[in-house]
Scaffold this motif. Structure first.
Motif, short mmCIF file in Angstrom:
data_model
loop_
_atom_site.label_atom_id
_atom_site.label_comp_id
_atom_site.label_asym_id
_atom_site.label_seq_id
_atom_site.Cartn_x
_atom_site.Cartn_y
_atom_site.Cartn_z
N LEU A 1 -8.02 17.32 -5.63
CA LEU A 1 -8.99 16.13 -5.41
C LEU A 1 -8.65 14.81 -5.15
N LEU A 2 -7.37 14.40 -5.78
CA LEU A 2 -6.92 13.02 -5.41
C LEU A 2 -5.96 13.01 -4.33
N VAL A 3 -5.56 13.92 -3.78
CA VAL A 3 -4.84 13.75 -2.65
C VAL A 3 -5.32 14.67 -1.32
N LYS A 4 -5.47 15.81 -1.68
CA LYS A 4 -5.97 16.72 -0.56
C LYS A 4 -7.38 16.40 0.17
N GLN A 5 -8.06 15.97 -0.75
CA GLN A 5 -9.48 15.39 -0.34
C GLN A 5 -9.39 13.96 0.15
N SER A 6 -9.13 13.74 1.61
CA SER A 6 -8.65 12.72 2.08
C SER A 6 -9.26 11.44 1.68
N TYR B 1 -7.86 8.30 -0.07
CA TYR B 1 -7.91 6.90 0.43
C TYR B 1 -8.46 5.74 -0.38
N LEU B 2 -9.79 5.97 -0.95
CA LEU B 2 -10.50 5.05 -1.71
C LEU B 2 -9.60 4.73 -2.92
N LEU B 3 -9.03 5.85 -3.53
CA LEU B 3 -8.04 5.57 -4.78
C LEU B 3 -6.91 4.79 -4.34
N VAL B 4 -6.41 4.98 -3.32
CA VAL B 4 -5.01 4.34 -2.89
C VAL B 4 -5.53 2.72 -2.72
N CYS B 5 -6.79 2.64 -2.08
CA CYS B 5 -7.41 1.21 -2.03
C CYS B 5 -7.38 0.61 -3.30
N VAL B 6 -8.09 1.22 -4.30
CA VAL B 6 -8.22 0.61 -5.51
C VAL B 6 -7.06 0.24 -6.31
N VAL B 7 -6.14 1.19 -6.14
CA VAL B 7 -4.73 0.83 -6.78
C VAL B 7 -3.90 -0.14 -6.08
N THR B 8 -3.97 -0.26 -4.92
CA THR B 8 -3.24 -1.28 -4.01
C THR B 8 -3.95 -2.74 -4.13
N HIS C 1 0.64 -1.07 0.11
CA HIS C 1 0.11 -0.04 -0.09
C HIS C 1 0.74 1.22 -0.17
N PRO C 2 1.90 1.29 0.69
CA PRO C 2 2.89 2.40 0.47
C PRO C 2 3.02 2.95 -1.19
N LEU C 3 3.15 1.80 -1.89
CA LEU C 3 3.84 1.98 -3.26
C LEU C 3 2.21 2.72 -3.95
N GLY C 4 1.15 2.23 -3.49
CA GLY C 4 -0.16 2.66 -4.02
C GLY C 4 -0.23 4.15 -3.52
N LEU D 1 2.14 5.96 -6.19
CA LEU D 1 1.39 6.12 -7.38
C LEU D 1 0.42 7.07 -7.45
N VAL D 2 -0.68 7.09 -6.39
CA VAL D 2 -1.63 7.91 -6.68
C VAL D 2 -1.20 9.46 -6.64
N ARG D 3 -0.34 9.78 -5.72
CA ARG D 3 0.59 11.01 -5.54
C ARG D 3 1.02 11.44 -6.95
N GLY D 4 1.87 10.30 -7.44
CA GLY D 4 2.38 10.68 -8.54
C GLY D 4 1.30 10.87 -9.84
#
Length: 346
Positions: A310-315, A319-326, A291-294, A297-300
Motif C-alpha cells: 500500500l505505502l510503496v507499491k501503490q504509487s 507519492y502523497l505520503l512522501v510529500c506529507v513527510v517531506t 525529499h529523498p530522505l522522505g 523514511l516512508v519505505r522504512g
C-alpha cells in the motif's frame, strides 16, 4: 529590470515545482498507467528545473547583465549579488553532499575512484537529485564569462546551440547516435557527464531566458501567455510521447518544445498578481533537498508496518505520503533557517 507590484505567483509556483520534482522521483501515476505517468511526470514535470533556473537568471544574473557598461557602483553591487548566490549555492551543495554521504556509504556507492568523484561533483551530482546544484553553478559561471565577451544576441545563439546539442543527446539520442560521428562525440561527452542535462548544455539557456525576460522588452498579456502555454504544452506532450514510443530517449529532461513552454509559463506567472508567504522560498528549497530522505523514511515505515504493497507499491499513495513527510520535515527546517536569519540580522 522589469518591475511588478510583487512576484507572488513566481514564489508560489516554487512549491508546485518542488512537488513536481518529488513526483519525478516517485512516479505517482505508475500504478494506474505507465503512459499517463510518463506524460504527466516526465513531460509536464520537466518544467520544474527550468523554472528554478529562470528564477535564478531573472533575480540574480539579470542585474549583473544590466550593470555592464553602467556605473562602477552598480556593477559592484550586481557582482556582489552574484558572488553571494554562488557562495550560498556551493555551501548548500557541500552540506547536502554531507547529508547524503551516509546513504551513499550504506548503499556502497562511494568506491568511484578520483575520476568518478570528479564526474559526480561537477556534473552528475553527489546524490541523484543534487545534479541541479553543480548545473546552476557551472551554468552561471559560463554565462558570466559570455556576458563579458559576447553580445546578448551572440549569447542567445550560443546557449540555444548548446541546448540543441544537449537535446540530441537526451530525448533524441537513440536517433542521432545512428550517425557514427555523432555517436562517438556523445560517447565522449558521457565519459565526462552521464547526461547532457548539466551546466553546459541544459542550464545556460534557461538561465539566459530569465535574464532576457527581466531586462528585455517583451511583455505578453496574461490571456495570450495562457493560450501560448496551452499550445506549447500540447506540443511538448506530443514531442515527449513521440520520442518515448519511438525509443529515442536516453533520458527525458530536454525537449525542444520545453523552451516555448517555459517562456509562456514565466510570462503568465509574471502577469499574475497575488501574495505569497515569506517562508515559501526556503520551504521549496528544503523540499528539493530533503525529499529523498522522505522517500527513505516512508519505505522504512512501510517495511516496519508490513504495508509495502500500500505505502510503496501503490504509487500515488507513496507519492502523497512522501510529500506529507517531506513537507513536515522541510517546514521545520525552513522555520529554523528563518530563526537563524532573523537572529543574525539583529
Amino acid at each position: 529590470m522589469r518591475r511588478r507590484k510583487n512576484y507572488g505567483a513566481i514564489d508560489n509556483f516554487r512549491l508546485a515545482a518542488a512537488f513536481l520534482i518529488v513526483a519525478i522521483h516517485t512516479a505517482p501515476l505508475k500504478s494506474f498507467s505507465e503512459t499517463a505517468d510518463f506524460l504527466v511526470t516526465y513531460c509536464i514535470g520537466r518544467i520544474a528545473v527550468p523554472f528554478f533556473l529562470m528564477v535564478t537568471g531573472f533575480f540574480v544574473l539579470a542585474p549583473y547583465q544590466k550593470s555592464m557598461g553602467r556605473s562602477l557602483r552598480q556593477a559592484e553591487q550586481a557582482s556582489l549579488k552574484v558572488k553571494k548566490f554562488l557562495k550560498k549555492t556551493a555551501v548548500l551543495y557541500a552540506a547536502a553532499t554531507l547529508l547524503y554521504l551516509p546513504v551513499k556509504i550504506y548503499a556502497k556507492q562511494c568506491s568511484l575512484g578520483l575520476g568518478g568523484w570528479l564526474k559526480e561533483i561537477f556534473f552528475d551530482g553527489t546524490f541523484y537529485h543534487l545534479w541541479y546544484l553543480p548545473a546552476v553553478l557551472l551554468g552561471c559561471l559560463l554565462l558570466l564569462g559570455m556576458t563579458r565577451f559576447l553580445s546578448p544576441m551572440a549569447i542567445s545563439i550560443a546557449v540555444f546551440c548548446l541546448y540543441l546539442i544537449g537535446t540530441a543527446g537526451d530525448s533524441y539520442y537513440q536517433l542521432v547516435s545512428q550517425v557514427p560521428a555523432l555517436k562517438i562525440m556523445y560517447q565522449g561527452i558521457f565519459c565526462i557527464s552521464s547526461y547532457t542535462r548539466n551546466g553546459v548544455f541544459f542550464a545556460p539557456l534557461f538561465l539566459w531566458m530569465g535574464v532576457l525576460l527581466a531586462n528585455g522588452k517583451v511583455e505578453i498579456e496574461t490571456q495570450k501567455a495562457a493560450a501560448g502555454l496551452a499550445i506549447s504544452m500540447a506540443g511538448m506532450l506530443a514531442e515527449g510521447f513521440l520520442t518515448w514510443t519511438m525509443e529515442w530517449q536516453k533520458h527525458n529532461s530536454m525537449y525542444l518544445a520545453l523552451i516555448l513552454v517555459m517562456f509562456f509559463l514565466f510570462e503568465l506567472l509574471l502577469g499574475l498578481e497575488c501574495s505569497s508567504a515569506p517562508i515559501v522560498r526556503d520551504l521549496s528549497m528544503c523540499i528539493y533537498i530533503i525529499h529523498p530522505l522522505g522517500i527513505i523514511l516512508v519505505r522504512g515505515l512501510a517495511g516496519a508496518l508490513k504495508m509495502t504493497d500500500l505505502l510503496v507499491k501503490q504509487s500515488l499513495v507513496h507519492y502523497l505520503l512522501v510529500c506529507v513527510v517531506t513537507l513536515a520535515i522541510s517546514f521545520g527546517a525552513a522555520l529554523a533557517m528563518k530563526f537563524v536569519k532573523d537572529n543574525m540580522q539583529r
